[in-house]
Motif scaffolding. Structure first.
Motif, mmCIF file in Angstrom:
data_model
loop_
_atom_site.group_PDB
_atom_site.id
_atom_site.type_symbol
_atom_site.label_atom_id
_atom_site.label_comp_id
_atom_site.label_asym_id
_atom_site.label_seq_id
_atom_site.Cartn_x
_atom_site.Cartn_y
_atom_site.Cartn_z
ATOM 1 N N ALA A 1 39.304 38.210 5.199
ATOM 2 C CA ALA A 1 38.889 38.687 3.871
ATOM 3 C C ALA A 1 38.378 37.582 2.965
ATOM 4 O O ALA A 1 37.813 37.866 1.911
ATOM 5 C CB ALA A 1 40.068 39.390 3.197
ATOM 6 N N GLU A 2 38.595 36.316 3.349
ATOM 7 C CA GLU A 2 38.248 35.150 2.518
ATOM 8 C C GLU A 2 38.969 35.218 1.178
ATOM 9 O O GLU A 2 38.397 34.958 0.113
ATOM 10 C CB GLU A 2 36.735 35.031 2.336
ATOM 11 C CG GLU A 2 36.004 34.763 3.659
ATOM 12 C CD GLU A 2 34.509 34.538 3.471
ATOM 13 O OE1 GLU A 2 34.057 34.446 2.308
ATOM 14 O OE2 GLU A 2 33.798 34.452 4.494
ATOM 15 N N ALA A 3 40.249 35.568 1.257
ATOM 16 C CA ALA A 3 41.104 35.593 0.063
ATOM 17 C C ALA A 3 41.693 34.199 -0.121
ATOM 18 O O ALA A 3 42.591 33.790 0.604
ATOM 19 C CB ALA A 3 42.208 36.627 0.236
ATOM 20 N N ARG A 4 41.180 33.460 -1.094
ATOM 21 C CA ARG A 4 41.535 32.049 -1.254
ATOM 22 C C ARG A 4 42.592 31.805 -2.331
ATOM 23 O O ARG A 4 43.029 30.662 -2.503
ATOM 24 C CB ARG A 4 40.269 31.240 -1.575
ATOM 25 C CG ARG A 4 39.237 31.237 -0.439
ATOM 26 C CD ARG A 4 38.082 30.319 -0.774
ATOM 27 N NE ARG A 4 37.335 30.787 -1.936
ATOM 28 C CZ ARG A 4 36.341 31.655 -1.881
ATOM 29 N NH1 ARG A 4 35.977 32.168 -0.717
ATOM 30 N NH2 ARG A 4 35.696 32.026 -2.980
ATOM 31 N N ASN A 5 42.979 32.828 -3.066
ATOM 32 C CA ASN A 5 43.968 32.624 -4.131
ATOM 33 C C ASN A 5 45.355 33.114 -3.708
ATOM 34 O O ASN A 5 46.197 33.411 -4.544
ATOM 35 C CB ASN A 5 43.537 33.336 -5.413
ATOM 36 C CG ASN A 5 43.456 34.846 -5.244
ATOM 37 O OD1 ASN A 5 43.295 35.343 -4.135
ATOM 38 N ND2 ASN A 5 43.553 35.574 -6.349
ATOM 39 N N VAL A 6 45.599 33.196 -2.405
ATOM 40 C CA VAL A 6 46.874 33.673 -1.877
ATOM 41 C C VAL A 6 47.621 32.534 -1.218
ATOM 42 O O VAL A 6 47.059 31.773 -0.424
ATOM 43 C CB VAL A 6 46.670 34.814 -0.859
ATOM 44 C CG1 VAL A 6 48.014 35.232 -0.242
ATOM 45 C CG2 VAL A 6 46.000 36.010 -1.525
ATOM 46 N N GLN A 7 48.880 32.426 -1.541
ATOM 47 C CA GLN A 7 49.770 31.462 -0.897
ATOM 48 C C GLN A 7 50.905 32.229 -0.224
ATOM 49 O O GLN A 7 51.646 32.948 -0.893
ATOM 50 C CB GLN A 7 50.340 30.483 -1.930
ATOM 51 C CG GLN A 7 51.178 29.387 -1.308
ATOM 52 C CD GLN A 7 51.713 28.418 -2.354
ATOM 53 O OE1 GLN A 7 52.888 28.044 -2.320
ATOM 54 N NE2 GLN A 7 50.865 27.998 -3.290
ATOM 55 N N VAL A 8 51.033 32.102 1.079
ATOM 56 C CA VAL A 8 52.073 32.812 1.823
ATOM 57 C C VAL A 8 53.346 31.982 1.787
ATOM 58 O O VAL A 8 53.332 30.787 2.108
ATOM 59 C CB VAL A 8 51.642 33.071 3.281
ATOM 60 C CG1 VAL A 8 52.747 33.810 4.039
ATOM 61 C CG2 VAL A 8 50.349 33.881 3.315
ATOM 62 N N ARG A 9 54.425 32.621 1.398
ATOM 63 C CA ARG A 9 55.738 31.975 1.411
ATOM 64 C C ARG A 9 56.584 32.643 2.503
ATOM 65 O O ARG A 9 57.096 33.746 2.318
ATOM 66 C CB ARG A 9 56.418 32.109 0.049
ATOM 67 C CG ARG A 9 55.704 31.374 -1.082
ATOM 68 C CD ARG A 9 55.839 29.875 -0.941
ATOM 69 N NE ARG A 9 55.246 29.151 -2.048
ATOM 70 C CZ ARG A 9 55.900 28.775 -3.150
ATOM 71 N NH1 ARG A 9 57.182 29.092 -3.295
ATOM 72 N NH2 ARG A 9 55.287 28.103 -4.094
ATOM 73 N N ALA A 10 56.675 31.996 3.650
ATOM 74 C CA ALA A 10 57.445 32.539 4.762
ATOM 75 C C ALA A 10 58.936 32.538 4.406
ATOM 76 O O ALA A 10 59.386 31.753 3.562
ATOM 77 C CB ALA A 10 57.196 31.721 6.019
ATOM 78 N N PRO A 11 59.720 33.422 5.048
ATOM 79 C CA PRO A 11 61.152 33.473 4.731
ATOM 80 C C PRO A 11 61.854 32.175 5.090
ATOM 81 O O PRO A 11 61.507 31.497 6.052
ATOM 82 C CB PRO A 11 61.659 34.645 5.582
ATOM 83 C CG PRO A 11 60.662 34.794 6.675
ATOM 84 C CD PRO A 11 59.357 34.395 6.090
ATOM 85 N N GLY A 12 62.838 31.833 4.300
ATOM 86 C CA GLY A 12 63.604 30.612 4.510
ATOM 87 C C GLY A 12 64.346 30.256 3.241
ATOM 88 O O GLY A 12 64.011 30.726 2.137
ATOM 89 N N GLU A 13 65.337 29.436 3.355
ATOM 90 C CA GLU A 13 66.148 29.052 2.201
ATOM 91 C C GLU A 13 65.292 28.363 1.150
ATOM 92 O O GLU A 13 64.551 27.427 1.435
ATOM 93 C CB GLU A 13 67.288 28.130 2.642
ATOM 94 C CG GLU A 13 68.251 27.791 1.523
ATOM 95 C CD GLU A 13 69.415 26.946 2.001
ATOM 96 O OE1 GLU A 13 70.193 26.485 1.162
ATOM 97 O OE2 GLU A 13 69.531 26.747 3.236
ATOM 98 N N GLY A 14 65.361 28.881 -0.072
ATOM 99 C CA GLY A 14 64.616 28.279 -1.170
ATOM 100 C C GLY A 14 63.137 28.559 -1.162
ATOM 101 O O GLY A 14 62.387 27.898 -1.895
#
Length: 433
Positions: free
Chosen positions: A285-298
């Motif tokens: 999609a060329e979505a450049r304003n997305v930051q993926v936060r994978a599961p994990g402590e903190g």
């Protein structure tokens, strides 16, 4: 394969689902792997027979006088696909892959049986335990609303405005007979086909592979657009958004496009496997304003108290999507709702931590049960007095240009197949003081 062989295959798959309590998608996949001679058209037709039988399972079983896989498959071919017992028997006699000939007692049922005298839950084609939940949500209209979940769903697409516009994509997909969605300004719809006609395979098309469209039901599109609109009122283009239960990223992508690749959208899910598809989808999609936060402590610690918008697409019964996953409604049990409601309360409490003062929290589900929807929204404001409800009607009107749907309350709205021709969806928005 001709229709007799497809009916025989559907009987086998329905038996596998019933005997081994398997999801329909898995049973159909295994059938295809073990019958490699079957072409794509055969697999599609067998799947349609199975899903149509499951959508109307209660009413077909009532009319047939039994709930066996054979009764469901034969009933579907006649009641839903428009065949006749006489014609089927003639075809069966000419096809070595056909089921056993239709018996006289079956012929009588197929030719004359009706739903007259059927209980309401049978006419609604829902589990008997779910009747009370639907009646609590829709009152006297509950049978009509629930029965609409037994129809075949359309295929809805969201046009990716980061790459193109709706008119251009409509032209590129004209061979699929696409039409603009009724409410979503970025949606296209391919109507559901009847009987044995093949459904469109849009995911093989260049428009999909190049990220110009995404498969997303209109209700889900509208939820994301209204959430973005609620946020735009306070933060504009620089909004900071968190999609807390992002899953495969459908609403994340919609938020990104609504923002025009501006601001920041954080995508998170506690289930790493559900989140996995998002990476390829973001790239396409060329979505450049997305930051993926994978599961994990903190993983989200730095976002506490900073978000203009937190979107919660909560885990739920999925009752609003029973058109697409009809086997799920027969597998579900009433006591499963209790666990879901606990999860919904937990995720709402978690979401509140990330909303900044003056920010917005949007709670959506693909459920039609008040216990998962309005009751959870009310419980949230009781537990979090700094949050107040936002009237969704102006958000709806701004996004769609239409009057609010039938099931709109002062602090929430519900979309349904019967009232808006979408999947079932609940939307509630809150402002933090």
């Amino acid at each position: 394969m001709r229709l007799p062989g497809r009916i025989a295959a559907a009987i086998d798959v329905l038996a596998e689902i019933e005997d081994r309590h398997r999801p329909a998608s898995e049973a159909l996949k295994d059938w295809g792997l073990s019958h490699r001679y079957a072409g794509s058209g055969d697999r599609s037709a067998v799947g349609d027979l199975v899903y149509d039988a499951l959508r109307r399972r209660a009413s077909i079983a009532f009319r047939m006088g039994e709930e066996t896989p054979r009764a469901l498959a034969l009933g579907t071919a006649v009641f839903e696909w428009g065949e006749t017992a006489e014609k089927l028997n003639q075809m069966f006699s000419e096809d070595r892959h056909a089921p056993e000939a239709i018996r006289e007692s079956e012929c009588e049922r197929l030719e004359s049986a009706s739903e007259e005298g059927a209980p309401d839950w049978v006419r609604a084609d829902v589990p008997q335990w779910a009747a009370a939940s639907f009646e609590a949500a829709f009152g006297e209209a509950w049978v009509e609303e629930a029965a609409a979940l037994g129809s075949r769903p359309p295929l809805d697409l969201r046009v990716n405005l980061l790459k193109t516009d709706r008119d251009k994509v409509a032209g590129q997909l004209s061979r699929f007979d696409v039409a603009p969605t009724r409410f979503s300004p970025v949606g296209l719809r391919i109507a559901a086909v009847a009987g044995a006609r093949r459904n469109a395979n849009v995911t093989a098309d260049e428009a999909y592979r190049r990220g110009r469209v995404e498969v997303q039901d209109e209700a889900s599109q509208l939820a994301a657009l209204m959430a973005a609109s609620a946020c735009a009122e306070i933060a504009g283009e620089a909004a900071q958004m968190l999609d807390l239960c992002a899953g495969g990223g459908g609403k994340t992508l919609a938020l990104s496009a609504a923002q025009g690749n501006r601001g920041q959208v954080f995508a998170h899910d506690v289930n790493r496997s559900r989140l996995a598809p998002i990476y390829e989808r973001l790239k396409r999609a060329e979505a450049r304003n997305v930051q993926v936060r994978a599961p994990g402590e903190g993983a989200l610690a730095d976002l506490e108290g900073r978000m203009d918008l937190v979107l919660v697409d909560a885990p739920c019964s999925g009752s609003g999507t029973w058109r697409r996953r009809p086997d799920a409604k027969w597998r579900m049990r009433a006591d499963a709702l209790d666990a879901r409601m606990g999860e919904q309360d937990t995720v709402l409490a978690e979401a509140a931590r990330y909303v900044k003062p003056g920010g917005r929290l949007v709670y959506v589900t693909c459920s039609l049960f008040a216990t998962e929807n309005e009751d959870r929204a009310a419980a949230f404001t009781a537990a979090q007095p700094e949050f107040s409800r936002i009237d969704p009607a102006p958000l709806w009107e701004k996004v769609t240009g239409a009057a609010p749907p039938r099931w709109t309350a002062p602090g929430s709205l519900t979309l349904t197949p019967a009232s808006t021709a979408t999947d079932g969806f609940f939307f509630a928005a809150f402002a933090r003081g």
